[in-house]
Write a protein that holds these residues in place. Structure first.
Motif, mmCIF file in Angstrom:
data_model
loop_
_atom_site.group_PDB
_atom_site.id
_atom_site.type_symbol
_atom_site.label_atom_id
_atom_site.label_comp_id
_atom_site.label_asym_id
_atom_site.label_seq_id
_atom_site.Cartn_x
_atom_site.Cartn_y
_atom_site.Cartn_z
ATOM 1 N N VAL A 1 0.794 -1.226 0.000
ATOM 2 C CA VAL A 1 0.000 0.000 0.000
ATOM 3 C C VAL A 1 0.829 1.281 0.000
ATOM 4 N N THR A 2 0.156 2.360 -0.414
ATOM 5 C CA THR A 2 0.737 3.696 -0.383
ATOM 6 C C THR A 2 0.644 4.257 1.035
ATOM 7 N N SER A 3 1.149 5.460 1.209
ATOM 8 C CA SER A 3 1.080 6.106 2.521
ATOM 9 C C SER A 3 -0.366 6.376 2.944
ATOM 10 N N ASP A 4 -1.277 6.404 1.977
ATOM 11 C CA ASP A 4 -2.697 6.602 2.265
ATOM 12 C C ASP A 4 -3.441 5.292 2.485
ATOM 13 N N GLY A 5 -2.713 4.179 2.445
ATOM 14 C CA GLY A 5 -3.339 2.888 2.644
ATOM 15 C C GLY A 5 -4.006 2.314 1.411
ATOM 16 N N ILE A 6 -3.750 2.916 0.249
ATOM 17 C CA ILE A 6 -4.333 2.446 -1.014
ATOM 18 C C ILE A 6 -3.359 1.470 -1.671
ATOM 19 N N GLN A 7 -3.866 0.370 -2.192
ATOM 20 C CA GLN A 7 -2.992 -0.619 -2.806
ATOM 21 C C GLN A 7 -2.315 -0.064 -4.060
ATOM 22 N N HIS A 8 -1.020 -0.360 -4.187
ATOM 23 C CA HIS A 8 -0.320 -0.072 -5.439
ATOM 24 C C HIS A 8 -0.909 -0.955 -6.540
ATOM 25 N N ALA A 9 -0.902 -0.464 -7.769
ATOM 26 C CA ALA A 9 -1.411 -1.254 -8.886
ATOM 27 C C ALA A 9 -0.587 -2.519 -9.081
ATOM 28 N N ASP A 10 0.712 -2.389 -8.916
ATOM 29 C CA ASP A 10 1.624 -3.525 -9.038
ATOM 30 C C ASP A 10 2.971 -3.110 -8.466
ATOM 31 N N ASN A 11 3.942 -4.022 -8.530
ATOM 32 C CA ASN A 11 5.273 -3.725 -7.987
ATOM 33 C C ASN A 11 5.945 -2.565 -8.710
ATOM 34 N N ALA A 12 5.768 -2.493 -10.021
ATOM 35 C CA ALA A 12 6.386 -1.411 -10.789
ATOM 36 C C ALA A 12 5.845 -0.058 -10.359
ATOM 37 N N ALA A 13 4.552 0.001 -10.061
ATOM 38 C CA ALA A 13 3.945 1.254 -9.608
ATOM 39 C C ALA A 13 4.543 1.688 -8.271
ATOM 40 N N SER A 14 4.820 0.734 -7.409
ATOM 41 C CA SER A 14 5.437 1.052 -6.130
ATOM 42 C C SER A 14 6.838 1.617 -6.328
ATOM 43 N N ILE A 15 7.589 1.053 -7.261
ATOM 44 C CA ILE A 15 8.939 1.559 -7.550
ATOM 45 C C ILE A 15 8.878 2.982 -8.077
ATOM 46 N N THR A 16 7.961 3.223 -9.002
ATOM 47 C CA THR A 16 7.799 4.572 -9.565
ATOM 48 C C THR A 16 7.483 5.583 -8.469
ATOM 49 N N ALA A 17 6.577 5.203 -7.569
ATOM 50 C CA ALA A 17 6.202 6.098 -6.467
ATOM 51 C C ALA A 17 7.373 6.320 -5.519
ATOM 52 N N LEU A 18 8.155 5.273 -5.257
ATOM 53 C CA LEU A 18 9.315 5.409 -4.371
ATOM 54 C C LEU A 18 10.343 6.363 -4.964
ATOM 55 N N ILE A 19 10.633 6.223 -6.240
ATOM 56 C CA ILE A 19 11.608 7.105 -6.883
ATOM 57 C C ILE A 19 11.136 8.553 -6.803
ATOM 58 N N ARG A 20 9.844 8.763 -6.981
ATOM 59 C CA ARG A 20 9.294 10.112 -6.875
ATOM 60 C C ARG A 20 9.472 10.660 -5.447
ATOM 61 N N THR A 21 9.235 9.817 -4.456
ATOM 62 C CA THR A 21 9.408 10.231 -3.061
ATOM 63 C C THR A 21 10.858 10.590 -2.774
ATOM 64 N N ILE A 22 11.787 9.792 -3.280
ATOM 65 C CA ILE A 22 13.212 10.064 -3.074
ATOM 66 C C ILE A 22 13.604 11.372 -3.751
ATOM 67 N N GLU A 23 13.108 11.595 -4.970
ATOM 68 C CA GLU A 23 13.429 12.825 -5.689
ATOM 69 C C GLU A 23 12.891 14.049 -4.952
ATOM 70 N N GLN A 24 11.684 13.920 -4.418
ATOM 71 C CA GLN A 24 11.100 15.041 -3.662
ATOM 72 C C GLN A 24 11.917 15.342 -2.421
ATOM 73 N N LEU A 25 12.381 14.290 -1.754
ATOM 74 C CA LEU A 25 13.191 14.494 -0.554
ATOM 75 C C LEU A 25 14.529 15.115 -0.895
ATOM 76 N N LYS A 26 15.063 14.709 -2.049
ATOM 77 C CA LYS A 26 16.352 15.234 -2.494
ATOM 78 C C LYS A 26 16.251 16.731 -2.791
ATOM 79 N N GLN A 27 15.110 17.156 -3.289
ATOM 80 C CA GLN A 27 14.930 18.557 -3.665
ATOM 81 C C GLN A 27 14.522 19.446 -2.483
ATOM 82 N N ALA A 28 14.104 18.797 -1.388
ATOM 83 C CA ALA A 28 13.622 19.570 -0.225
ATOM 84 C C ALA A 28 14.764 20.311 0.472
#
Length: 253
Positions: A226-253
């Motif tokens: 699941v995501t941080s909101d408790g919603i299921q990821h569509a698949d493993n690839a979707a989770s990876i995409t979301a993780l990379i986005r989270t890391i990029e956001q943290l890097k830019q903060a």
């Protein structure tokens, strides 16, 4: 901060289709999932294989089938096999798997090896002989103390210095938080080859926190669906995409 090494753990030993329809069980499903995860940004795959009933297996034939096909289809994806007992296999089974398969990379729990103190040294010996890279699975600081003692005794070789910190494995509901990393880092402050996995809705927050500190990350349906909101990821690839986005956001903060 550069992007960390990302390993996907797409299924694990216990979950099945009833938990998520996109969780891969068969070898063909694993290959398809691995391809989509590689395209999404995964650098490595933590491999579990299942028997005909869909149960966790350490069968060498199944591992050979999966690793051979992965090498053909995705030659640049690094593959790590698991030796996880999952309440099914003992140390002789784990040793036999490593001895016969001779994988390039394997995850091994020091806690599980401690069940057989006579055979445990031979597990690390066979990995050294076959050039199998060992990643030590560490669930808490007691596991770290055991690893350090075995390194001191020479049971674990000096070159076998890669670890996975498992955050929240024994917390209530197996829900991890970024602060769960603190005791691991305090116990092994000088470790350079380390990776983190975590459970629950804060999986990505935990992994991004580890990435900021220079760690590698393991993400996927073995640990969280699941995501941080408790919603299921569509698949493993979707989770990876979301993780990379989270890391990029943290890097830019």
């Amino acid at each position: 901060m550069t992007r960390p090494f990302i390993m996907v753990a797409p299924n694990g030993a216990r979950r099945g289709k009833g938990d998520h329809s996109a969780l891969p069980v068969t070898v063909p499903e694993l290959i398809i999932t691995a391809a989509s995860c590689y395209a999404a940004g995964a650098d490595g795959l933590h491999l579990h294989v299942r028997d005909a009933k869909g149960d966790h297996s350490l069968d060498v034939g199944l591992y050979r089938e999966a690793t051979s096909e992965l090498a053909i289809q995705l030659p640049n994806l690094q593959v790590q096999i698991t030796t996880e007992a999952a309440g099914i296999f003992d140390v002789p089974h784990q040793f036999k798997c490593l001895q016969e398969l001779q994988p390039k990379w394997a995850s091994i729990s020091v806690r599980e090896m401690a069940r057989d103190l006579i055979l445990a040294p031979k597990v690390y010996d066979i990995c050294a002989e076959n050039n199998t890279k060992v990643q030590h699975i560490l669930y808490n600081t007691d596991d770290i103390e055991l690893l350090l003692e075995w390194q001191k005794q020479g049971i674990v070789k000096a070159t076998q210095n890669s670890v996975l910190f498992v955050l929240g494995r024994y917390t209530e509901g197996q829900v991890s938080t970024p602060d769960d990393l603190i005791p691991f880092r305090k116990a092994l402050p000088d470790i350079t080859d380390w990776m983190v996995c975590s459970f629950g809705p804060q999986e990505h927050a935990c992994l991004a926190n580890a990435a900021v500190q220079g760690g590698s990350v393991r993400v996927g349906f073995e640990n969280s669906l699941v995501t941080s909101d408790g919603i299921q990821h569509a698949d493993n690839a979707a989770s990876i995409t979301a993780l990379i986005r989270t890391i990029e956001q943290l890097k830019q903060a």
